[in-house]
Scaffold this motif. Structure first.
Motif, mmCIF file in Angstrom:
data_model
loop_
_atom_site.group_PDB
_atom_site.id
_atom_site.type_symbol
_atom_site.label_atom_id
_atom_site.label_comp_id
_atom_site.label_asym_id
_atom_site.label_seq_id
_atom_site.Cartn_x
_atom_site.Cartn_y
_atom_site.Cartn_z
ATOM 1 N N GLY A 1 0.836 -1.193 0.000
ATOM 2 C CA GLY A 1 0.000 0.000 0.000
ATOM 3 C C GLY A 1 0.867 1.237 0.000
ATOM 4 O O GLY A 1 0.975 1.938 -1.006
ATOM 5 N N SER B 1 -7.737 4.776 7.210
ATOM 6 C CA SER B 1 -7.291 5.375 5.962
ATOM 7 C C SER B 1 -5.869 5.872 6.173
ATOM 8 O O SER B 1 -5.390 5.921 7.312
ATOM 9 N N ASP C 1 -1.107 2.554 -3.297
ATOM 10 C CA ASP C 1 -2.331 1.823 -3.647
ATOM 11 C C ASP C 1 -3.249 1.855 -2.429
ATOM 12 O O ASP C 1 -3.043 1.116 -1.467
ATOM 13 N N ALA D 1 -6.342 0.894 -1.886
ATOM 14 C CA ALA D 1 -7.072 -0.337 -1.554
ATOM 15 C C ALA D 1 -6.168 -1.301 -0.799
ATOM 16 O O ALA D 1 -6.584 -1.926 0.190
ATOM 17 N N ASP D 2 -4.922 -1.420 -1.241
ATOM 18 C CA ASP D 2 -3.976 -2.280 -0.530
ATOM 19 C C ASP D 2 -3.706 -1.745 0.872
ATOM 20 O O ASP D 2 -3.590 -2.521 1.838
ATOM 21 N N SER E 1 -6.548 -2.691 3.187
ATOM 22 C CA SER E 1 -6.462 -4.110 3.541
ATOM 23 C C SER E 1 -5.353 -4.362 4.545
ATOM 24 O O SER E 1 -5.509 -5.153 5.490
#
Length: 261
Positions: A141, A175, A181, A183-184, A187
């Motif tokens: 990420g 957040s 990234d 989204a990564d 996660s």
């Protein structure tokens, strides 16, 4: 298994006009016949890092292992200061960093080149138990090959998040402020929370903030007190400087004139 000391306190902020502060966490671990530094900071931290190492009775040549969460300058460049240390970094991270062209980003190109060439560097994979009690976990990420490290060998486990979770605000908001990234990153934040909640009392040491523990209600609580300030010469002599306190708990006394003694 390890005695753990945070040598350099990470700071959860950035300069408004002059780029990133680059104040990242540096942790010393001693045990199992090893002297380990987890992340090693940027150029600006060299003097305070030397002072802290001396205070803990550690010489640069005593460090046996340098463990890097990722390749950004504020976490990685000082690996060159420890001539006898094996340097551990994620294979995916170093492969990615080496493939990036020089640019206006936090990757220190020449230091990445040295990491790729140095015989002291060992590349690790997610899932590797590369040092006694440690496990590396993929945490993409912030950078594609970022790793977090879970120390399970101590009675109190510790999660070292690097910049996968830089501060308390990122953990709570789910957040992040900087990500290759998003989204990564989101996660990865879920993975970090799972690791943190796995055993009551587990400590979390982030990339740019104080050490934290979850309280009885599951909320992150700081351990220790933040210390961060800047001394500036706004007067007409070097004998008088102004200290600007960068801590949120400083109240109204943010600016204090200090006369050098």
């Amino acid at each position: 298994m390890y005695q753990v000391d945070v040598l350099i306190q990470g700071f959860p902020g950035r300069a408004v006009c002059h780029g990133g502060l680059g104040w990242s966490t540096i942790t010393l671990l001693r045990g199992e016949g090893r002297v380990v530094l987890l992340d090693v900071g940027a150029f600006g931290v060299r003097k305070p890092l030397a002072k802290q190492l001396q205070a803990h009775g550690v010489r640069a040549q005593d460090v046996t292992d340098v463990v890097l969460t990722h390749a950004h300058y504020d976490h990685a460049v000082n690996f060159t200061l420890f001539p006898n240390a094996t340097v551990w970094i994620g294979d995916a991270e170093l492969t990615w960093a080496a493939s990036e062209p020089a640019g206006f980003n936090p990757l220190p190109e020449l230091y990445v080149r040295e990491l790729c060439q140095s015989p002291r560097v060992k590349r690790i994979q997610a899932g590797d138990a590369f040092l006694p009690g440690f496990e590396a976990l993929a945490a993409p990420g912030h950078t594609p090959g970022h790793l977090i490290f879970v120390l399970r060998g101590n009675e109190v486990p510790i999660v070292f998040t690097g910049d996968a979770a830089k501060n308390r605000a990122e953990l709570l908001s789910r957040s992040v402020a900087d990500s290759d990234d998003m989204a990564d990153s989101i996660s990865t934040l879920s993975l970090i929370w799972d690791c943190w909640r796995a055993k009551p009392g587990t400590l979390l040491i982030p990339g740019h903030d104080l050490t934290m523990v979850l309280d009885a209600s599951g909320e992150p609580q700081y351990i220790g007190q933040r210390e961060a300030s800047i001394a500036a010469w706004f007067s007409e002599t070097l004998e008088q400087s102004t200290t600007i306190d960068l801590c949120a708990n400083a109240g109204t006394g943010l600016f204090t004139d200090l006369v050098a003694r």
